[in-house]
Design a protein around this motif. Structure first.
Motif, PDB file in Angstrom:
ATOM      1  N   GLU A 191       1.232  22.859 -14.526  1.00 32.01           N
ATOM      2  CA  GLU A 191       0.762  22.531 -13.187  1.00 32.01           C
ATOM      3  C   GLU A 191       1.503  23.352 -12.128  1.00 32.01           C
ATOM      4  O   GLU A 191       0.895  23.858 -11.181  1.00 32.01           O
ATOM      5  CB  GLU A 191       0.970  21.039 -12.937  1.00 32.01           C
ATOM      6  N   THR A 192       2.814  23.501 -12.305  1.00 37.44           N
ATOM      7  CA  THR A 192       3.591  24.306 -11.370  1.00 37.44           C
ATOM      8  C   THR A 192       3.103  25.752 -11.378  1.00 37.44           C
ATOM      9  O   THR A 192       2.919  26.362 -10.322  1.00 37.44           O
ATOM     10  CB  THR A 192       5.078  24.258 -11.752  1.00 37.44           C
ATOM     11  N   ALA A 193       2.905  26.280 -12.581  1.00 32.35           N
ATOM     12  CA  ALA A 193       2.416  27.659 -12.692  1.00 32.35           C
ATOM     13  C   ALA A 193       1.091  27.801 -11.956  1.00 32.35           C
ATOM     14  O   ALA A 193       0.853  28.768 -11.232  1.00 32.35           O
ATOM     15  CB  ALA A 193       2.253  28.030 -14.162  1.00 32.35           C
ATOM     16  N   ARG A 194       0.244  26.791 -12.124  1.00 31.30           N
ATOM     17  CA  ARG A 194      -1.048  26.810 -11.456  1.00 31.30           C
ATOM     18  C   ARG A 194      -0.861  26.772  -9.939  1.00 31.30           C
ATOM     19  O   ARG A 194      -1.487  27.522  -9.192  1.00 31.30           O
ATOM     20  CB  ARG A 194      -1.865  25.591 -11.894  1.00 31.30           C
ATOM     21  N   ALA A 195       0.041  25.903  -9.485  1.00 30.97           N
ATOM     22  CA  ALA A 195       0.265  25.761  -8.042  1.00 30.97           C
ATOM     23  C   ALA A 195       0.767  27.065  -7.444  1.00 30.97           C
ATOM     24  O   ALA A 195       0.548  27.328  -6.266  1.00 30.97           O
ATOM     25  CB  ALA A 195       1.272  24.643  -7.778  1.00 30.97           C
ATOM     26  N   PHE A 196       1.453  27.892  -8.256  1.00 31.18           N
ATOM     27  CA  PHE A 196       1.961  29.153  -7.740  1.00 31.18           C
ATOM     28  C   PHE A 196       0.981  30.304  -7.949  1.00 31.18           C
ATOM     29  O   PHE A 196       1.363  31.464  -7.877  1.00 31.18           O
ATOM     30  CB  PHE A 196       3.329  29.473  -8.347  1.00 31.18           C
ATOM     31  N   GLY A 197      -0.269  29.961  -8.215  1.00 29.87           N
ATOM     32  CA  GLY A 197      -1.314  30.976  -8.230  1.00 29.87           C
ATOM     33  C   GLY A 197      -1.453  31.734  -9.535  1.00 29.87           C
ATOM     34  O   GLY A 197      -2.078  32.784  -9.570  1.00 29.87           O
ATOM     35  N   MET A 198      -0.851  31.215 -10.614  1.00 35.73           N
ATOM     36  CA  MET A 198      -1.052  31.894 -11.890  1.00 35.73           C
ATOM     37  C   MET A 198      -2.402  31.497 -12.470  1.00 35.73           C
ATOM     38  O   MET A 198      -2.825  30.352 -12.356  1.00 35.73           O
ATOM     39  CB  MET A 198       0.043  31.503 -12.887  1.00 35.73           C
TER      40      MET A 198
ATOM     41  N   ALA B  86      -6.969  30.454  -8.401  1.00 36.26           N
ATOM     42  CA  ALA B  86      -5.558  30.831  -8.498  1.00 36.26           C
ATOM     43  C   ALA B  86      -5.169  31.694  -7.300  1.00 36.26           C
ATOM     44  O   ALA B  86      -4.098  31.526  -6.717  1.00 36.26           O
ATOM     45  CB  ALA B  86      -5.297  31.579  -9.805  1.00 36.26           C
ATOM     46  N   TYR B 102      11.263  26.495 -14.168  1.00 39.63           N
ATOM     47  CA  TYR B 102      10.945  26.917 -15.534  1.00 39.63           C
ATOM     48  C   TYR B 102      12.252  26.969 -16.329  1.00 39.63           C
ATOM     49  O   TYR B 102      13.093  27.816 -16.064  1.00 39.63           O
ATOM     50  CB  TYR B 102      10.271  28.290 -15.536  1.00 39.63           C
TER      51      TYR B 102
END
Lengths: 306, 254
Positions: A191-198, B86, B102
């Motif tokens: 979810e974090t990765a998604r929130a950062f536009g990945m 995205a 991470y």
């Protein structure tokens, strides 16, 4: 208070009870266990070395013979190729299985169900005899025009049948291992990765999979080791692997036991090397974990943190 | 000046539970909006709707004139594909309650991951900026530490630096101090207060009334999936006009 004085009130008694002086009791049980084990192992080793039936000179003679080494190289390359293909296909299957696309999930589930549910030996024989089932392989639009076609017998050699059989079977097991690994990662990470536009693929590749590796590596090491031994099944489809090569020798010379020992020692050697490699990989993916040595500063840090 | 964020009639239900019942909210560029309200009032859900981590059932949200998560093609409103969605989130920073650093990457790698991987900055450029941000949050010496080696407060400050690294037009804070030990709350709020003074657009969901009073341009009080009242902090907190706001604040101010 009152009554009898507490032993801790006596300075001498307190000094005697200081745990800094404490020693562990002598471990007689453990020492006896060591002694018995050494005795039994020594006896077995002695007998093995001096038992003429093992024919150690024959083992030594054939251990590095050209035909054996060739078989060994076939075993190793078959293992590597099948494992790499199995892991790649397994990853695709795992992601498909977890996808919210129902059709993909169902297809991946069916694949896993079928290839885990039937014996590898049967799958190998099936691929080897594919030509009796479908004499021709065709690329084209179903029920529509054909673009290219091949004679199945030209495509399916012992090698392609072996690789197809081992890799497709391995993929089913790897898919479940990888799926378990992916599920073990905190969903907050994706979810974090998604929130950062990945994009989902990037999030999977950079964030989720590296964390899933912790859970994926140990069972994959298991799979790799069983794969090395599973390659011996390809001898039934006339593929010249390590086992096939030693069989070829003892069918001529009838030195069954020493030739099997040659194979056994080679299999053990490879798996030992793999074990070392696996520990190295596990250490790599444990970085950032409290347990690893580079995490030591945690304690040194705590005071300075405030 | 037109609003940076424009939310209209946002509805969201989880099953039979209506979590958001028609939220309208405008946020001006550079504004610091603090959302207060009891647990379960829908603040976090609304925040997650803003960057489309959560889909909504009705209404629309626009950031910088672009509708989030959807695209109007003629008269048809179409869900954006994963790649386009995205891209929209690329310049919206987010700070999570559980930090969500991470764990397999060190502090520096955490911060430069999105600038390099998503925005295509060079590693050198991103690293230089990351080091500057680490100085700003007071963790210049922690660049090579792994998240688990840091205290909760330090982790959250790294998470703030990570959100700043993408040069965001908006940062969303989802209860950034709720998972922290009480003695670590101050350092994180301090960092956020600094940011608020620097013209960043921030939407902060929190239970920290003190932070709202000092740092907010506007306080929005939510309850039961609706905005009950909003205004300057001294009005909403100092002199609330609704009974529900008063009841909520009474629990914090003895």
């Amino acid at each position: 208070m009152g009554g009898t004085p507490h032993p801790f009130d006596d300075a001498r008694d307190l000094a005697l009870r200081d745990v800094a002086r404490a020693r562990a009791p002598v471990p007689y049980g453990r020492r006896a266990f060591w002694a018995v084990t050494l005795l039994v192992v020594g006896k077995i080793g002695w007998d093995t070395a001096h038992n003429g039936n093992f024919e150690w000179p024959v083992v030594a003679e054939w251990f590095t013979a050209a035909s054996i080494l060739h078989g060994l190289s076939v075993t190793i390359s078959l293992t590597i190729v099948s494992m790499v293909l199995g892991v790649i296909l397994g990853l695709v299957l795992a992601v498909a299985r977890l996808s919210d696309n129902r059709l993909m999930s169902i297809l991946a589930g069916l694949y896993i169900w079928f290839f885990r549910g039937t014996p590898l030996l049967v799958q190998l024989i099936f691929w080897y005899n594919l030509s009796t089932l479908v004499p021709e392989l065709t690329i084209g639009i179903p029920f529509g025009p054909e673009f290219r076609h091949w004679d199945t017998n030209d495509v399916i050699t012992p090698l392609t049948a072996a690789v197809a059989g081992l890799a497709l079977n391995e993929a089913a097991y790897m898919a479940e291992i990888i799926r378990g690994g992916l599920l073990s990662v905190d969903p907050g990470q994706a979810e974090t990765a998604r929130a950062f536009g990945m994009t989902p693929i990037r999030a999977l590749w950079r964030i989720v999979i590296p964390q899933a590796m912790r859970a994926i590596i140990p069972p994959t090491g298991n799979q790799l080791i069983s794969m090395i031994k599973a390659t011996s099944l390809v001898s039934v489809i006339a593929m010249g692997d390590l086992l096939y090569s030693v069989q070829a020798v003892y069918n001529r010379t009838f030195q069954v036991v020493p030739m099997l020992l040659v194979a056994v020692i080679w299999y053990l050697l490879i798996t030992s090397i793999l074990n070392v490699g696996q520990s190295a990989i596990e250490r790599y993916y444990a970085r950032g974990d409290r347990g690893n040595p580079s995490a030591k500063p945690v304690l040194a840090d705590a005071g300075e943190a405030r | 000046m037109s609003p940076l964020v424009r939310a209209r009639n946002v509805h969201k239900a989880f099953g039979h539970l209506d979590v958001l019942k028609g939220i309208d909210l405008d946020v001006m560029p550079g504004e610091v909006v603090v959302m207060l309200g009891p647990s379960g009032s829908g603040k976090s859900t609304f925040l997650r709707c803003i960057n489309h981590l959560e889909t909504m059932d009705r209404g629309s949200i626009e950031i910088g004139g672009e509708q989030i998560g959807y695209e109007l093609r003629g008269n048809r409103l179409v869900t954006l594909a994963a790649r386009a969605a995205a891209k929209q989130r690329g310049r919206i920073g987010m700070v999570f309650q559980q930090f969500n650093l991470y764990p397999h990457m060190n502090v520096l790698q955490n911060i430069i991951e999105a600038p390099v991987g998503v925005h295509g900055e060079s590693k050198a450029e991103a690293t230089a900026y990351a080091n500057e941000l680490l100085r700003r949050v007071g963790l210049a010496d922690k660049a090579s530490a792994y998240p688990r080696q840091l205290s909760g407060g330090q982790q959250q400050r790294v998470a703030i630096a990570r959100a700043l690294a993408i040069k965001p037009q908006l940062i969303l804070f989802d209860e950034p101090t709720s998972a922290l030990d009480p003695e670590l709350v101050g350092e994180v709020l301090g960092t956020m207060r600094d940011l608020a003074g620097q013209g960043l657009t921030m939407i902060v969901v929190t239970h920290e009334i003190g932070f709202a009073r000092e740092a907010a341009d506007r306080v929005v009080f939510m309850d039961g999936g609706q905005i009950v009242e909003q205004g300057r902090p001294e009005d909403v907190i100092g002199n609330p006009s609704h009974e529900r706001t008063r009841a909520f604040l009474a629990r914090f101010i003895q």
